[in-house]
Design a protein around this motif. Structure first.
Motif, PDB file in Angstrom:
ATOM      1  N   ALA A 189     -19.460  48.672  43.297  1.00 37.97           N
ATOM      2  CA  ALA A 189     -19.180  50.100  43.158  1.00 37.97           C
ATOM      3  C   ALA A 189     -20.365  50.816  42.537  1.00 37.97           C
ATOM      4  CB  ALA A 189     -17.950  50.294  42.283  1.00 37.97           C
ATOM      5  N   MET A 190     -20.565  52.059  42.943  1.00 39.05           N
ATOM      6  CA  MET A 190     -21.619  52.868  42.348  1.00 39.05           C
ATOM      7  C   MET A 190     -21.023  54.210  41.972  1.00 39.05           C
ATOM      8  SD  MET A 190     -24.693  51.644  42.184  1.00 39.05           S
ATOM      9  CE  MET A 190     -25.750  53.052  42.261  1.00 39.05           C
ATOM     10  N   HIS A 191     -20.991  54.490  40.704  1.00 39.08           N
ATOM     11  CA  HIS A 191     -20.502  55.792  40.264  1.00 39.08           C
ATOM     12  C   HIS A 191     -21.657  56.555  39.646  1.00 39.08           C
ATOM     13  CE1 HIS A 191     -16.126  55.785  40.784  1.00 39.08           C
ATOM     14  NE2 HIS A 191     -16.175  54.497  40.603  1.00 39.08           N
ATOM     15  N   THR A 192     -21.400  57.820  39.296  1.00 44.57           N
ATOM     16  CA  THR A 192     -22.480  58.565  38.667  1.00 44.57           C
ATOM     17  C   THR A 192     -22.375  58.565  37.154  1.00 44.57           C
ATOM     18  OG1 THR A 192     -21.183  60.550  39.006  1.00 44.57           O
ATOM     19  CG2 THR A 192     -22.892  60.089  40.609  1.00 44.57           C
ATOM     20  N   ASN A 193     -21.370  57.879  36.624  1.00 44.08           N
ATOM     21  CA  ASN A 193     -21.304  57.717  35.180  1.00 44.08           C
ATOM     22  C   ASN A 193     -20.526  56.445  34.859  1.00 44.08           C
ATOM     23  OD1 ASN A 193     -21.000  58.629  32.169  1.00 44.08           O
ATOM     24  ND2 ASN A 193     -22.352  60.064  33.153  1.00 44.08           N
ATOM     25  N   TYR A 194     -20.261  56.217  33.582  1.00 44.83           N
ATOM     26  CA  TYR A 194     -19.744  54.910  33.171  1.00 44.83           C
ATOM     27  C   TYR A 194     -18.451  54.530  33.880  1.00 44.83           C
ATOM     28  CZ  TYR A 194     -16.526  57.455  30.048  1.00 44.83           C
ATOM     29  OH  TYR A 194     -15.570  58.276  29.539  1.00 44.83           O
ATOM     30  N   LEU A 195     -18.294  53.234  34.071  1.00 45.44           N
ATOM     31  CA  LEU A 195     -17.083  52.691  34.678  1.00 45.44           C
ATOM     32  C   LEU A 195     -16.061  52.457  33.577  1.00 45.44           C
ATOM     33  CD1 LEU A 195     -16.769  51.532  37.691  1.00 45.44           C
ATOM     34  CD2 LEU A 195     -16.466  49.391  36.513  1.00 45.44           C
ATOM     35  N   SER A 196     -14.892  53.069  33.681  1.00 46.21           N
ATOM     36  CA  SER A 196     -13.918  52.916  32.607  1.00 46.21           C
ATOM     37  C   SER A 196     -12.868  51.859  32.891  1.00 46.21           C
ATOM     38  CB  SER A 196     -13.232  54.246  32.333  1.00 46.21           C
ATOM     39  OG  SER A 196     -12.729  54.749  33.545  1.00 46.21           O
ATOM     40  N   SER A 253      -3.531  57.013  37.641  1.00 51.41           N
ATOM     41  CA  SER A 253      -4.709  57.050  36.788  1.00 51.41           C
ATOM     42  C   SER A 253      -4.498  58.066  35.682  1.00 51.41           C
ATOM     43  CB  SER A 253      -5.937  57.452  37.605  1.00 51.41           C
ATOM     44  OG  SER A 253      -5.812  58.790  38.032  1.00 51.41           O
ATOM     45  N   GLY A 254      -5.096  57.824  34.525  1.00 54.29           N
ATOM     46  CA  GLY A 254      -4.960  58.745  33.398  1.00 54.29           C
ATOM     47  C   GLY A 254      -6.333  59.136  32.910  1.00 54.29           C
ATOM     48  N   GLY A 255      -6.468  60.380  32.470  1.00 63.57           N
ATOM     49  CA  GLY A 255      -7.793  60.828  32.085  1.00 63.57           C
ATOM     50  C   GLY A 255      -7.826  61.667  30.841  1.00 63.57           C
ATOM     51  N   CYS A 256      -9.034  62.126  30.528  1.00 63.88           N
ATOM     52  CA  CYS A 256      -9.253  62.938  29.335  1.00 63.88           C
ATOM     53  C   CYS A 256      -8.726  64.354  29.499  1.00 63.88           C
ATOM     54  CB  CYS A 256     -10.739  63.030  29.029  1.00 63.88           C
ATOM     55  SG  CYS A 256     -11.394  61.533  28.384  1.00 63.88           S
ATOM     56  N   ASP A 257      -8.305  64.723  30.708  1.00 63.87           N
ATOM     57  CA  ASP A 257      -7.746  66.060  30.892  1.00 63.87           C
ATOM     58  C   ASP A 257      -6.256  66.059  30.607  1.00 63.87           C
ATOM     59  OD1 ASP A 257      -7.544  65.907  34.556  1.00 63.87           O
ATOM     60  OD2 ASP A 257      -7.075  64.470  32.988  1.00 63.87           O
ATOM     61  N   LYS A 258      -5.753  65.018  29.957  1.00 59.72           N
ATOM     62  CA  LYS A 258      -4.350  64.840  29.537  1.00 59.72           C
ATOM     63  C   LYS A 258      -3.400  64.632  30.705  1.00 59.72           C
ATOM     64  CE  LYS A 258      -5.277  68.503  26.247  1.00 59.72           C
ATOM     65  NZ  LYS A 258      -4.846  69.803  25.789  1.00 59.72           N
ATOM     66  N   LYS A 259      -3.969  64.439  31.898  1.00 60.80           N
ATOM     67  CA  LYS A 259      -3.102  64.290  33.071  1.00 60.80           C
ATOM     68  C   LYS A 259      -3.017  62.852  33.524  1.00 60.80           C
ATOM     69  CE  LYS A 259      -4.183  68.430  35.474  1.00 60.80           C
ATOM     70  NZ  LYS A 259      -4.991  68.699  36.589  1.00 60.80           N
TER      71      LYS A 259
ATOM     72  N   GLY B  76     -25.964  60.259  29.817  1.00 61.29           N
ATOM     73  CA  GLY B  76     -25.367  61.433  30.421  1.00 61.29           C
ATOM     74  C   GLY B  76     -24.116  61.900  29.708  1.00 61.29           C
ATOM     75  N   GLN B  77     -23.634  61.124  28.724  1.00 60.14           N
ATOM     76  CA  GLN B  77     -22.426  61.581  28.037  1.00 60.14           C
ATOM     77  C   GLN B  77     -22.841  62.199  26.715  1.00 60.14           C
ATOM     78  OE1 GLN B  77     -21.934  57.757  27.524  1.00 60.14           O
ATOM     79  NE2 GLN B  77     -21.823  57.390  29.691  1.00 60.14           N
ATOM     80  N   HIS B  78     -22.308  63.355  26.412  1.00 59.55           N
ATOM     81  CA  HIS B  78     -22.696  64.019  25.172  1.00 59.55           C
ATOM     82  C   HIS B  78     -21.533  64.523  24.356  1.00 59.55           C
ATOM     83  CE1 HIS B  78     -26.761  63.760  26.455  1.00 59.55           C
ATOM     84  NE2 HIS B  78     -26.539  64.450  27.532  1.00 59.55           N
ATOM     85  N   TYR B  79     -20.306  64.281  24.803  1.00 55.56           N
ATOM     86  CA  TYR B  79     -19.182  64.896  24.115  1.00 55.56           C
ATOM     87  C   TYR B  79     -18.387  63.854  23.376  1.00 55.56           C
ATOM     88  CZ  TYR B  79     -20.413  68.701  27.135  1.00 55.56           C
ATOM     89  OH  TYR B  79     -21.104  69.677  27.784  1.00 55.56           O
ATOM     90  N   SER B 268     -17.313  51.144  10.384  1.00 54.19           N
ATOM     91  CA  SER B 268     -16.882  52.483  10.008  1.00 54.19           C
ATOM     92  C   SER B 268     -15.715  52.883  10.889  1.00 54.19           C
ATOM     93  CB  SER B 268     -18.026  53.470  10.209  1.00 54.19           C
ATOM     94  OG  SER B 268     -17.536  54.788  10.135  1.00 54.19           O
ATOM     95  N   ALA B 269     -14.688  53.456  10.270  1.00 52.86           N
ATOM     96  CA  ALA B 269     -13.557  53.930  11.062  1.00 52.86           C
ATOM     97  C   ALA B 269     -13.957  55.099  11.942  1.00 52.86           C
ATOM     98  CB  ALA B 269     -12.421  54.344  10.131  1.00 52.86           C
ATOM     99  N   MET B 270     -15.076  55.730  11.635  1.00 50.34           N
ATOM    100  CA  MET B 270     -15.519  56.870  12.426  1.00 50.34           C
ATOM    101  C   MET B 270     -16.170  56.437  13.731  1.00 50.34           C
ATOM    102  SD  MET B 270     -14.433  59.235  10.743  1.00 50.34           S
ATOM    103  CE  MET B 270     -15.061  60.539  11.736  1.00 50.34           C
ATOM    104  N   ASP B 271     -16.341  55.157  13.905  1.00 50.79           N
ATOM    105  CA  ASP B 271     -16.909  54.631  15.137  1.00 50.79           C
ATOM    106  C   ASP B 271     -15.907  54.843  16.258  1.00 50.79           C
ATOM    107  OD1 ASP B 271     -18.358  51.353  15.848  1.00 50.79           O
ATOM    108  OD2 ASP B 271     -18.542  53.305  16.827  1.00 50.79           O
ATOM    109  N   TYR B 272     -16.242  55.575  17.267  1.00 53.46           N
ATOM    110  CA  TYR B 272     -15.244  55.868  18.296  1.00 53.46           C
ATOM    111  C   TYR B 272     -15.593  55.308  19.653  1.00 53.46           C
ATOM    112  CZ  TYR B 272     -18.631  59.556  19.172  1.00 53.46           C
ATOM    113  OH  TYR B 272     -19.784  60.232  19.403  1.00 53.46           O
ATOM    114  N   GLY B 273     -16.739  54.690  19.799  1.00 53.05           N
ATOM    115  CA  GLY B 273     -17.063  54.123  21.104  1.00 53.05           C
ATOM    116  C   GLY B 273     -18.006  55.019  21.874  1.00 53.05           C
ATOM    117  N   VAL B 274     -17.745  55.138  23.177  1.00 52.43           N
ATOM    118  CA  VAL B 274     -18.678  55.828  24.061  1.00 52.43           C
ATOM    119  C   VAL B 274     -18.337  57.322  24.111  1.00 52.43           C
ATOM    120  CG1 VAL B 274     -19.477  55.928  26.438  1.00 52.43           C
ATOM    121  CG2 VAL B 274     -18.972  53.756  25.403  1.00 52.43           C
ATOM    122  N   ASP B 275     -19.364  58.140  24.179  1.00 53.91           N
ATOM    123  CA  ASP B 275     -19.143  59.577  24.345  1.00 53.91           C
ATOM    124  C   ASP B 275     -18.555  59.862  25.721  1.00 53.91           C
ATOM    125  OD1 ASP B 275     -22.086  60.698  22.554  1.00 53.91           O
ATOM    126  OD2 ASP B 275     -20.015  60.505  21.917  1.00 53.91           O
TER     127      ASP B 275
END
Lengths: 392, 543
Positions: A189-196, A253-259, B76-79, B268-275
């Motif tokens: 697979a090739m994505h444009t960001n990290y594989l979750s 699938s579940g995501g950071c958009d709470k959906k 590429g992740q910043h948040y 550290s508990a503040m360690d949250y992983g990947v942005d």
């Protein structure tokens, strides 16, 4: 004299140019339209009107949908479960502790033979264990750190993993101990960001992946071809699970958009969507019959969604549980829901009655991943304290 | 400068802490950093975790600025991910500090200064136990999390961030130093803190703090004067305050930095992983495309058939109750759970190629047709039944269609052709009986085969088997025979000594690849068997 001639020529050219200009714009604007600025002003008024109309339409549809749902919402889960006998006391202990990772364990998966496990960690190591004997059978070092997804193939002959390298790679496992697994690696697979998250479908030949770029995708392992992509999440997708039912054509699938979105693998369309969580959804898992699924989120609740009734039917939360759930899974019958939380504990919930039946201590850092074994005899939890524990 | 002078008035409001220097240079030097990162060796990955540059790097203005930016690891992740827990913990801690209903606090005398609002560990645990109706162990775990996040800090052993349920002393952290979701603790502030302590008394820094101080000196060298001046100013401003205030502030600051820059060998508990890639707090732009998408989705949702809750929830409850006796967590599995007794007889009895299955397995086959098909032993039994009925082609077709659906893309056309020749062509050796319309659609689709070309036919055959053949199987002598023969293992009753011996004798078992190869051989054998038989039957018919 020369100046006089050039003036005449100038005036003639200017006149010709004006004539052509007017002709050109007449043709463009059509009859009745003279000035471009007026036309642009008219266009500016239209979009905001349309948006307001669309918004109104979507709101009316929403109220209609809610009405329909309310008509069918005639009973609560705990009411239906009143006649069910309550559960007794549970004694679940750590039966095995798998030590060997040098860094946070991020993901794990069981093999279909019910005893082998693959786990991946932050330092790029992917280890295949025989959890029953606690032996390490294979170890691969990925070229990237934060391997957030790993999966065991249904045949037991390969593992897939990926993370910050944006790829999902499949490693065929060989019985020869000296063989370098990394040599046979296949990039799928090739994505444009990290594989979750990644998961094999019913065979070794297809992989379903979800990525931080907000999409999920279905890949053919042999050729690395993209078979279907799923767009619809507005933020990073963190987790996915395939439906166990006989039709076997959907996944959630579940995501950071709470959906939490339910997708049709064949068409790539989102067929159902649930947005009741208050924060990122870290984990989704289907109920064993495939008619419902549970989700665990950063808002410290786990929720059960019924697919046939198209709504949320239960919330598993407690005032004293403040830190997010990172991973959930059902027991074989679906009566118990195990949740691994960021406050280093594992809570066990009674799915039907909505109460907590046990809390398990033991990990010294966040529980990042939790899976029940294929025959339901035990479950394994992986944590940021570098260990995995098998509980039964 | 002005934002740091506000640092003195320990207010509840928090000024933004982002260092303007690094952020201003970020867009300009992003490309340079990407180029530089390509040259970085992968072995420095562990150092990337702490954000330090390779040791021995040249201290050069341009490069130091680039190195500072390298701290912001670019995938590429910043948040930062949402930390929904912080709001809840803040509410809890505020309740704890309530003078009437909160934890009772007292004054503590220490080195001739008295420290106000000190609370004892056992009081905290007792308060949590009563306030949240939990037991002592859970209260202690929750308290430890509060300490780990820095909302409460210990006075006596500041580096060990756990809650001791005895007389150990703790204090609630001031809101200024509460963990914030919006920004990380900056290196500049950490450097100022270490510099302050270093200036006050040489040699007070721990070993690991000295190392970090040296590293910070190297890569914040371009603003070192600023840092030292700030440290001096803050020390001077601190001297103007009362001694008890100064002492309390120093404890608070120390606690903050222990949480956000933990000592080595601790986390550290503040360690949250990947942005995150996409800002989780950003709202999606509500333009016409957004609304059109929502409208289509809601229209489809309204059209979709929904079921009454009594029906769907009733089905969920029924499923759970049916399988309750098969759930090893609820009903002990026979003979014994391998994880509990270290004896893997249970797995040996449930192998896919076992001769006689257990009674529980056979019972489970009757729960649903897919349960029967999913279990390889059940499927073999069903195949035996179909062989007796001379209708093995249905199952064979279903299996072949499954293989096509889930198989490799390159093999699709080949498999489709084989399936057509074997099952669908007129006069085929294993011709399946499906209605004309489905047959027409399938044959037409097979001209340009794709993964789902056999879906309609497969569903038809599956439904046929499920509604008709399955029930006949359950009433058939084949099933009744296996029900009688199925074994019911007696529960193990190991003594402690036997358990210990089991633990020593754990066997590795068969490798999954070996089992898989066996299964493949078995499959090839059964399919060729069907074909040969049919071909022979056809030949005889023609003759």
């Amino acid at each position: 004299m020369k100046r006089k001639c050039s003036c005449k020529r100038h005036i003639f050219c200017l006149g010709l140019f004006c004539f052509i200009y007017i002709l050109f714009f007449k043709m463009l604007c059509g009859p009745g339209e003279r000035y471009l600025p007026r036309k642009m002003a008219a266009q500016e008024v239209q979009p905001s009107e349309t948006i307001a109309k669309l918004k109104l339409e979507s709101e009316t549809l929403k109220t209609k949908l809610e009405e329909e749902r309310a008509k069918l919402h005639d009973v609560e889960l705990h009411q239906v479960a009143e006649k069910v006998e309550p559960l007794g006391q549970f004694v679940m202990k750590t039966r095995r502790t798998l030590k060997g990772h040098g860094n946070k364990v991020l993901c794990m998966d069981w093999c279909k033979d019910k005893r082998r496990i693959v786990s991946s960690s932050q330092d790029g190591k992917v280890i295949v264990w025989d959890a029953f004997t606690t032996n390490k059978e294979h170890a691969v070092t990925m070229p990237c750190t934060w391997v957030m997804a790993c999966a065991y193939a249904p045949s037991g002959c390969a593992v897939a993993c990926g993370g910050l390298d944006n790829k999902c790679s499949v490693y065929p496992l060989s019985l020869d101990k000296n063989e370098n697994l990394a040599a046979k690696k296949k990039s799928v697979a090739m994505h444009t960001n990290y594989l979750s998250a990644c998961s094999f479908t019913n065979s070794d030949m297809q992989i379903l992946t979800s990525s931080g770029d907000g999409t999920c995708a279905l890949w053919d392992v042999e050729s690395g071809q993209l078979l279907q992509s799923f767009h619809g999440h507005a933020a990073d997708v963190l987790c996915l699970d395939l439906a166990p039912s006989e039709t076997g054509n959907t996944f959630v699938s579940g995501g950071c958009d709470k959906k939490a979105n339910v997708w049709d693998m064949r068409t790539g369309q989102c067929i159902q969507s649930f947005e009741t969580h208050e924060s990122d959804i870290n984990s989704v898992r289907y109920y064993p019959s495939g008619d419902a699924f549970a989700s665990g989120s950063d808002d410290a609740t786990c929720r059960l969604y019924d697919l046939r009734a198209d709504r949320e039917v239960a919330i598993y939360s407690k005032e004293s549980i403040i830190f997010g759930a990172s991973s959930v899974d059902f027991s074989l019958s679906g009566r118990l829901l195990f949740g691994g939380y960021n406050d280093y504990t594992i809570n066990v919930w009674d799915v039907l009655k909505g109460t907590r039946v046990a809390i398990l201590f033991g990990h010294e850092n966040r529980v990042s991943t939790l899976r029940v074994s294929p025959d339901g005899t035990a479950f394994c939890s992986g944590s940021w304290d570098h260990t995995l524990r098998v509980w039964a | 400068m002005s934002k740091h002078s506000k640092f003195q008035t320990a207010l509840c409001s928090r000024p933004p802490r982002r260092s303007t220097i690094t952020w201003a240079f970020l867009p300009l030097l992003h490309q340079a950093e990407v180029n530089a990162s390509a040259r970085r060796s992968t072995t420095s990955s562990s150092r990337h975790q702490s954000g330090s540059p390779p040791v021995g790097a040249h201290v050069h203005f341009e490069k130091t600025v680039k190195m500072t930016i390298k701290l912001i690891r670019d995938h590429g992740q910043h948040y930062r991910p949402r930390m929904a827990c912080l709001k809840k913990v803040e509410a809890l801690v505020i309740e704890m500090q309530d003078p009437k209903s909160g934890v009772k606090s007292f004054e503590q005398k220490r080195n001739a200064t008295s420290i106000p609002h000190v609370i004892a560990g056992q009081d905290i645990t007792a308060w949590i136990t009563s306030h949240m109706t939990v037991d002592a162990q859970e209260a202690q775990a929750l308290g430890t999390m509060l300490v780990a996040y820095g909302f409460i800090y210990p006075l006596q052993d500041p580096k060990t961030l756990i809650l001791r349920p005895d007389g150990s002393l703790y204090r609630c952290q001031t809101p200024y130093f509460w963990p914030a979701q919006k920004w990380k603790a900056q290196d500049t502030d950490y450097a100022i803190y270490l510099a302050k302590r270093n200036i006050r008394k040489k040699g007070i820094l721990d070993q690991y703090e000295q190392e970090r101080y040296r590293k910070l000196h190297k890569w914040l060298n371009h603003k070192w004067d600023f840092i030292v001046n700030q440290a001096k100013e803050q020390t001077r401003a601190g001297k103007a305050r009362m001694k008890s205030d100064r002492v309390v502030f120093s404890y608070q600051e120390r606690a903050y930095w222990i949480v956000h820059r933990p000592p080595p060998q601790t986390h550290s508990a503040m360690d949250y992983g990947v942005d995150r890639l996409i800002d989780p707090n950003a709202e999606e732009e509500k333009n016409s495309y957004y609304y059109r998408r929502i409208i289509i989705f809601r229209q489809q949702a309204i059209m979709r058939s929904k079921v009454k809750s009594t029906v769907s929830l009733g089905a969920l409850v029924k499923h759970t109750m049916t399988y309750q006796s098969h759930d090893p967590f609820l009903t002990p599995c026979l003979p014994s759970n391998p994880w509990q007794t270290d004896d893997d007889t249970y797995w040996a009895l449930n192998m896919p190629d076992v001769d006689l299955p257990t009674k529980m397995t056979v019972e489970r086959w009757s729960y649903g047709f897919y349960e029967l098909l999913r279990d390889p032993r059940g499927r073999a039994d069903f195949r035996l039944f179909l062989k007796k009925e001379f209708s093995g082609e249905n199952l064979a077709f279903w299996e072949a269609a499954e293989e096509l659906k889930w198989g490799a893309a390159s093999a699709i056309s080949e498999k489709a052709e084989t399936i057509f020749k074997t099952f669908l062509a007129p006069g085929a050796p294993c011709w399946i009986n499906i209605d004309g319309r489905t047959m027409g659609l399938t044959v037409k689709g097979l001209q340009h085969p794709h993964r789902h070309v056999l879906d309609a036919a497969q569903n038809h055959i599956f439904m046929l088997m499920k509604k008709d053949t399955f029930y006949r199987y359950l009433k058939s002598p084949v099933y009744k025979d296996i029900q009688k023969k199925a074994i019911s293992p007696a529960p193990h009753n190991f003594t402690d000594a036997q358990l210990e011996q089991n633990a020593r004798n754990r066997k590795p078992g068969l490798y999954p690849s070996v089992t898989w190869q066996r299964q493949q051989k078995e499959k090839v054998r059964t399919t060729t068997l069907i074909d040969i038989k049919k071909l022979m039957a056809n030949k005889l018919d023609r003759q």
